[in-house]
Scaffold this motif. Structure first.
Motif, PDB file in Angstrom:
ATOM      1  N   PHE A 106      11.057 -81.489   3.210  1.00  0.00           N
ATOM      2  CA  PHE A 106      10.291 -81.327   2.452  1.00  0.00           C
ATOM      3  C   PHE A 106       9.036 -81.952   2.586  1.00  0.00           C
ATOM      4  CE2 PHE A 106       9.801 -84.237  -1.125  1.00  0.00           C
ATOM      5  CZ  PHE A 106      10.942 -84.979  -1.128  1.00  0.00           C
ATOM      6  N   SER A 107       9.211 -83.472   2.951  1.00  0.00           N
ATOM      7  CA  SER A 107       7.847 -84.313   3.181  1.00  0.00           C
ATOM      8  C   SER A 107       6.945 -83.784   4.384  1.00  0.00           C
ATOM      9  CB  SER A 107       8.362 -85.643   2.955  1.00  0.00           C
ATOM     10  OG  SER A 107       9.533 -85.737   3.834  1.00  0.00           O
ATOM     11  N   LEU A 108       7.485 -83.004   5.150  1.00  0.00           N
ATOM     12  CA  LEU A 108       6.642 -82.598   6.398  1.00  0.00           C
ATOM     13  C   LEU A 108       6.194 -81.153   6.113  1.00  0.00           C
ATOM     14  CD1 LEU A 108       8.905 -83.811   9.362  1.00  0.00           C
ATOM     15  CD2 LEU A 108       6.949 -84.709   8.390  1.00  0.00           C
ATOM     16  N   LEU A 109       6.322 -80.499   5.057  1.00  0.00           N
ATOM     17  CA  LEU A 109       5.764 -79.195   4.828  1.00  0.00           C
ATOM     18  C   LEU A 109       4.327 -79.253   4.236  1.00  0.00           C
ATOM     19  CD1 LEU A 109       8.531 -77.757   2.322  1.00  0.00           C
ATOM     20  CD2 LEU A 109       7.973 -77.253   4.717  1.00  0.00           C
ATOM     21  N   ILE A 110       3.664 -78.209   4.382  1.00  0.00           N
ATOM     22  CA  ILE A 110       2.230 -78.358   3.899  1.00  0.00           C
ATOM     23  C   ILE A 110       1.939 -78.636   2.395  1.00  0.00           C
ATOM     24  CG2 ILE A 110       0.077 -76.998   4.111  1.00  0.00           C
ATOM     25  CD1 ILE A 110       1.701 -75.214   5.919  1.00  0.00           C
ATOM     26  N   ILE A 111       1.133 -79.827   2.270  1.00  0.00           N
ATOM     27  CA  ILE A 111       0.880 -80.239   0.960  1.00  0.00           C
ATOM     28  C   ILE A 111      -0.603 -80.140   0.634  1.00  0.00           C
ATOM     29  CG2 ILE A 111       0.665 -82.138  -0.266  1.00  0.00           C
ATOM     30  CD1 ILE A 111       2.894 -83.533   1.334  1.00  0.00           C
TER      31      ILE A 111
END
Length: 173
Positions: A106-111
């Motif tokens: 999840f930390s590499l998903l689009i924020i």
């Protein structure tokens, strides 16, 4: 008791990890037809802000290279345009879309870019918390209409206050 139980990072199978290593390469291509620049001793200044801006970028994560732990591909395209509406001010539009092609933590998903301050920042969402919505694909539109005082100049007191009005819409899907 697992010391990593409340770790922010988790592997793809859900196990907590204490760190995340990534190695990536990025390529960004920007096309500005009709843009005019003036060079000073220190930097260049854009003089024609009416020219449209087309941007496409791609980021590749490489597993096993310099400690990278994940393969991933992220593509993003952007279109920006300023339109003058004669006496009715200026309309700025920014359309953007992106997609994360691989399964990643999840930390590499689009924020989405959120703004937590009291001062308005361009190209950010003011009513969104940081990391509130994580996406693997998105499309957004940010439209701002600056009237340059067309309505508020009708009030006599505003000639001293010099207030200006602007209307904006920030949308994300």
């Amino acid at each position: 008791n697992n010391p990593n139980k409340y770790s922010m990072y988790r592997s793809l199978d859900g196990q907590p990890i204490d760190h995340l290593n990534t190695t990536d390469l990025s390529l960004l291509i920007e096309y500005r037809p009709g843009a005019k620049w003036v060079a000073s001793k220190v930097k260049r200044h854009l003089t024609n802000k009416n020219a449209p801006i087309y941007t496409i970028g791609h980021t590749v994560g490489i597993k096993g290279f310099l400690g990278g732990e994940y393969n991933y591909n992220f593509t993003e395209i952007t279109y920006t345009k300023r339109t003058w509406l004669d006496a009715w001010g200026v309309l700025d539009a920014r359309l953007q879309a992106g997609i994360q092609w691989n399964q990643v933590p999840f930390s590499l998903l689009i924020i989405p870019a959120s703004n937590l301050s009291f001062i308005r920042n361009k190209n950010t969402f003011n009513l969104m918390q940081s990391m509130e919505f994580l996406n693997d694909r998105y499309a957004s539109a940010m439209i701002r209409w600056n009237l340059n005082g067309k309505l508020l100049n009708l009030l006599p007191i505003n000639r001293k206050l010099k207030w200006r009005e602007a209307f904006g819409i920030n949308m994300m899907w």
